[in-house]
Design a protein around this motif. Structure first.
Motif, PDB file in Angstrom:
ATOM      1  N   ARG A 166      -8.141  10.894  17.100  1.00  0.00           N
ATOM      2  CA  ARG A 166      -7.479  11.155  16.305  1.00  0.00           C
ATOM      3  C   ARG A 166      -7.280  10.625  14.432  1.00  0.00           C
ATOM      4  NH1 ARG A 166      -6.525  16.057  17.458  1.00  0.00           N
ATOM      5  NH2 ARG A 166      -6.201  16.603  19.656  1.00  0.00           N
ATOM      6  N   ILE A 167      -7.031  10.898  13.684  1.00  0.00           N
ATOM      7  CA  ILE A 167      -6.652  11.013  12.178  1.00  0.00           C
ATOM      8  C   ILE A 167      -5.184  10.749  11.995  1.00  0.00           C
ATOM      9  CG2 ILE A 167      -7.228  11.035   9.446  1.00  0.00           C
ATOM     10  CD1 ILE A 167      -9.985  12.034  10.558  1.00  0.00           C
ATOM     11  N   VAL A 168      -4.450   9.823  12.346  1.00  0.00           N
ATOM     12  CA  VAL A 168      -3.245   9.812  11.825  1.00  0.00           C
ATOM     13  C   VAL A 168      -2.996   9.852  10.536  1.00  0.00           C
ATOM     14  CG1 VAL A 168      -2.633   8.666  14.410  1.00  0.00           C
ATOM     15  CG2 VAL A 168      -2.671   7.050  12.553  1.00  0.00           C
ATOM     16  N   GLU A 169      -3.727   9.525   9.428  1.00  0.00           N
ATOM     17  CA  GLU A 169      -2.979   9.328   8.366  1.00  0.00           C
ATOM     18  C   GLU A 169      -4.225   8.670   7.296  1.00  0.00           C
ATOM     19  OE1 GLU A 169       0.404   8.874   4.839  1.00  0.00           O
ATOM     20  OE2 GLU A 169       0.758   8.892   7.528  1.00  0.00           O
ATOM     21  N   VAL A 170      -4.337   9.677   5.915  1.00  0.00           N
ATOM     22  CA  VAL A 170      -5.184   8.524   4.482  1.00  0.00           C
ATOM     23  C   VAL A 170      -4.487   8.346   4.213  1.00  0.00           C
ATOM     24  CG1 VAL A 170      -6.484  10.320   3.419  1.00  0.00           C
ATOM     25  CG2 VAL A 170      -5.900  10.960   4.967  1.00  0.00           C
ATOM     26  N   VAL A 171      -4.394   7.386   3.054  1.00  0.00           N
ATOM     27  CA  VAL A 171      -4.199   6.145   2.405  1.00  0.00           C
ATOM     28  C   VAL A 171      -4.792   5.727   1.587  1.00  0.00           C
ATOM     29  CG1 VAL A 171      -2.998   3.616   2.311  1.00  0.00           C
ATOM     30  CG2 VAL A 171      -2.936   5.388   4.524  1.00  0.00           C
ATOM     31  N   GLN A 172      -4.189   5.788   0.466  1.00  0.00           N
ATOM     32  CA  GLN A 172      -5.399   4.821  -0.906  1.00  0.00           C
ATOM     33  C   GLN A 172      -4.793   3.775  -1.459  1.00  0.00           C
ATOM     34  OE1 GLN A 172      -4.446   8.725  -4.005  1.00  0.00           O
ATOM     35  NE2 GLN A 172      -4.631  10.233  -3.104  1.00  0.00           N
ATOM     36  N   LYS A 173      -5.213   3.340  -1.940  1.00  0.00           N
ATOM     37  CA  LYS A 173      -5.148   2.244  -2.139  1.00  0.00           C
ATOM     38  C   LYS A 173      -5.166   1.844  -3.506  1.00  0.00           C
ATOM     39  CE  LYS A 173      -5.063  -3.067  -0.319  1.00  0.00           C
ATOM     40  NZ  LYS A 173      -5.729  -3.888   0.506  1.00  0.00           N
ATOM     41  N   ASP A 174      -4.691   0.887  -4.068  1.00  0.00           N
ATOM     42  CA  ASP A 174      -5.456   0.640  -5.513  1.00  0.00           C
ATOM     43  C   ASP A 174      -5.290   1.621  -6.337  1.00  0.00           C
ATOM     44  OD1 ASP A 174      -4.202  -1.786  -5.056  1.00  0.00           O
ATOM     45  OD2 ASP A 174      -6.329  -2.496  -4.335  1.00  0.00           O
ATOM     46  N   ILE A 175      -5.008   2.926  -5.721  1.00  0.00           N
ATOM     47  CA  ILE A 175      -5.648   4.070  -7.087  1.00  0.00           C
ATOM     48  C   ILE A 175      -5.808   4.190  -8.588  1.00  0.00           C
ATOM     49  CG2 ILE A 175      -3.752   5.612  -6.840  1.00  0.00           C
ATOM     50  CD1 ILE A 175      -7.343   6.518  -5.519  1.00  0.00           C
ATOM     51  N   MET A 176      -5.012   3.720  -8.878  1.00  0.00           N
ATOM     52  CA  MET A 176      -4.968   3.787  -9.908  1.00  0.00           C
ATOM     53  C   MET A 176      -5.593   2.394 -10.983  1.00  0.00           C
ATOM     54  SD  MET A 176      -2.723   5.517 -10.867  1.00  0.00           S
ATOM     55  CE  MET A 176      -2.509   5.278 -12.841  1.00  0.00           C
ATOM     56  N   MET A 180       1.045  -1.079   0.065  1.00  0.00           N
ATOM     57  CA  MET A 180       0.306  -0.049   0.028  1.00  0.00           C
ATOM     58  C   MET A 180       0.969   1.133  -0.018  1.00  0.00           C
ATOM     59  SD  MET A 180      -2.982   1.271   2.456  1.00  0.00           S
ATOM     60  CE  MET A 180      -3.686  -0.456   2.686  1.00  0.00           C
ATOM     61  N   SER A 181       0.949   1.816  -0.595  1.00  0.00           N
ATOM     62  CA  SER A 181       1.364   3.224  -0.920  1.00  0.00           C
ATOM     63  C   SER A 181       1.193   4.701  -0.140  1.00  0.00           C
ATOM     64  CB  SER A 181       1.685   3.851  -2.293  1.00  0.00           C
ATOM     65  OG  SER A 181       0.866   3.929  -3.344  1.00  0.00           O
ATOM     66  N   THR A 182       1.218   5.359   0.016  1.00  0.00           N
ATOM     67  CA  THR A 182       0.680   6.936   0.545  1.00  0.00           C
ATOM     68  C   THR A 182       0.584   7.803  -0.681  1.00  0.00           C
ATOM     69  OG1 THR A 182       2.287   7.405   1.603  1.00  0.00           O
ATOM     70  CG2 THR A 182       0.634   6.324   3.174  1.00  0.00           C
ATOM     71  N   ASN A 183      -0.414   9.194  -0.243  1.00  0.00           N
ATOM     72  CA  ASN A 183       0.243   9.938  -1.292  1.00  0.00           C
ATOM     73  C   ASN A 183       0.869  11.025  -0.554  1.00  0.00           C
ATOM     74  OD1 ASN A 183      -0.284  12.214  -2.916  1.00  0.00           O
ATOM     75  ND2 ASN A 183      -3.225  11.775  -3.094  1.00  0.00           N
ATOM     76  N   ASN A 184       1.455  11.634  -1.619  1.00  0.00           N
ATOM     77  CA  ASN A 184       2.841  12.718  -0.021  1.00  0.00           C
ATOM     78  C   ASN A 184       2.189  13.632   0.198  1.00  0.00           C
ATOM     79  OD1 ASN A 184       3.720  10.533   0.489  1.00  0.00           O
ATOM     80  ND2 ASN A 184       5.663  10.427  -1.438  1.00  0.00           N
ATOM     81  N   ILE A 185       1.028  13.951  -0.210  1.00  0.00           N
ATOM     82  CA  ILE A 185       0.487  16.262  -0.751  1.00  0.00           C
ATOM     83  C   ILE A 185       0.550  15.999   1.021  1.00  0.00           C
ATOM     84  CG2 ILE A 185      -1.521  17.535  -0.600  1.00  0.00           C
ATOM     85  CD1 ILE A 185      -2.458  14.836  -2.337  1.00  0.00           C
ATOM     86  N   ASP A 194       9.004   2.819   8.080  1.00  0.00           N
ATOM     87  CA  ASP A 194       9.224   3.826   7.210  1.00  0.00           C
ATOM     88  C   ASP A 194       8.563   5.260   7.614  1.00  0.00           C
ATOM     89  OD1 ASP A 194       7.193   2.651   5.724  1.00  0.00           O
ATOM     90  OD2 ASP A 194       8.116   2.513   3.706  1.00  0.00           O
ATOM     91  N   GLY A 195       7.509   4.291   8.576  1.00  0.00           N
ATOM     92  CA  GLY A 195       6.510   5.912   8.361  1.00  0.00           C
ATOM     93  C   GLY A 195       4.808   5.452   7.840  1.00  0.00           C
ATOM     94  N   SER A 196       5.256   4.619   6.877  1.00  0.00           N
ATOM     95  CA  SER A 196       3.970   4.480   6.139  1.00  0.00           C
ATOM     96  C   SER A 196       3.514   3.468   6.609  1.00  0.00           C
ATOM     97  CB  SER A 196       4.312   3.585   5.170  1.00  0.00           C
ATOM     98  OG  SER A 196       5.133   2.715   4.506  1.00  0.00           O
ATOM     99  N   TRP A 197       1.967   3.353   6.610  1.00  0.00           N
ATOM    100  CA  TRP A 197       0.578   2.089   7.178  1.00  0.00           C
ATOM    101  C   TRP A 197      -0.002   1.551   6.374  1.00  0.00           C
ATOM    102  CZ3 TRP A 197      -1.340   2.692  12.219  1.00  0.00           C
ATOM    103  CH2 TRP A 197      -0.715   4.305  12.904  1.00  0.00           C
ATOM    104  N   ALA A 198       0.213   0.041   7.112  1.00  0.00           N
ATOM    105  CA  ALA A 198      -0.219  -1.089   6.077  1.00  0.00           C
ATOM    106  C   ALA A 198      -1.686  -1.639   6.724  1.00  0.00           C
ATOM    107  CB  ALA A 198       1.006  -2.478   6.644  1.00  0.00           C
ATOM    108  N   VAL A 199      -2.276  -1.812   6.191  1.00  0.00           N
ATOM    109  CA  VAL A 199      -2.946  -2.004   6.579  1.00  0.00           C
ATOM    110  C   VAL A 199      -4.435  -3.615   5.582  1.00  0.00           C
ATOM    111  CG1 VAL A 199      -6.066  -1.705   6.243  1.00  0.00           C
ATOM    112  CG2 VAL A 199      -4.314   0.170   6.352  1.00  0.00           C
ATOM    113  N   ASP A 200      -4.263  -4.838   6.563  1.00  0.00           N
ATOM    114  CA  ASP A 200      -5.275  -6.037   6.436  1.00  0.00           C
ATOM    115  C   ASP A 200      -5.810  -6.268   5.425  1.00  0.00           C
ATOM    116  OD1 ASP A 200      -2.655  -6.538   6.961  1.00  0.00           O
ATOM    117  OD2 ASP A 200      -3.573  -7.802   9.327  1.00  0.00           O
TER     118      ASP A 200
END
Length: 159
Positions: free
Chosen positions: A111-121, A1-6, A86-92
């Motif tokens: 709190r919302i600690v991260e917003v993660v996009q998965k399979d965005i393409m 899973m990758s995160t968006n670095n905005i 590496d600071g990213s988040w993994a979700v099963d």
């Protein structure tokens, strides 16, 4: 899973969420660090979704649509969200059903600690997850409702 670095723009207020001028990804990324105030079930045309009421940096209330299971009062969460070295988040992919009352019980100390996009393409499988960190419990991920155009709706609300 990758995160968006905005980079979040903490100056974004309710006006940005009411306008079509700001990219949805920017708006969602801006929610990182915000406190979840409560949850509320969608009604009328928004039945089948719920609102996660978030407190913005300027103390304004913002409703963000989250997904619910069809014809139920349950939301699916992903209970195994964890931060990687590496600071990213993994979700099963494992899902767990929770009522809105169960989701709301740790609020407003969540709190919302991260917003993660998965399979965005991959439009068929694209997802946006909010990683929530409730005090005294393990972090989990909740699906943000994404419509057929790839966006979500935001609602001004009282805290």
């Amino acid at each position: 899973m990758s995160t968006n670095n905005i980079s979040p723009n903490l100056d974004l207020g309710l006006d940005a969420y009411a306008s079509d001028d700001t990219n949805t990804a920017d708006l969602l990324k801006n929610l990182e660090g915000c406190r979840v105030h409560r949850f509320s079930e969608g009604t009328g045309e928004h039945a089948g979704t719920a609102l996660m009421i978030v407190e913005l940096a300027d103390d304004a209330g913002l409703g963000v649509q989250v997904s619910m299971e069809v014809d139920t009062s349950y939301a699916s969460i992903h209970p195994n969200a964890r931060q990687q070295p590496d600071g990213s988040w993994a979700v099963d992919d494992i899902d767990e059903r929770r009522t809105l009352d169960e989701l709301e019980s740790p609020c407003p100390n969540c709190r919302i600690v991260e917003v993660v996009q998965k399979d965005i393409m991959d439009p068929e499988n694209a997802r946006v997850l909010a990683i929530l960190d409730p005090v005294g419990d393990n972090p989990y991920a909740l699906d943000i409702h994404i419509d057929e155009d790839g966006g979500t709706e935001f609602f001004e609300t009282k805290l």
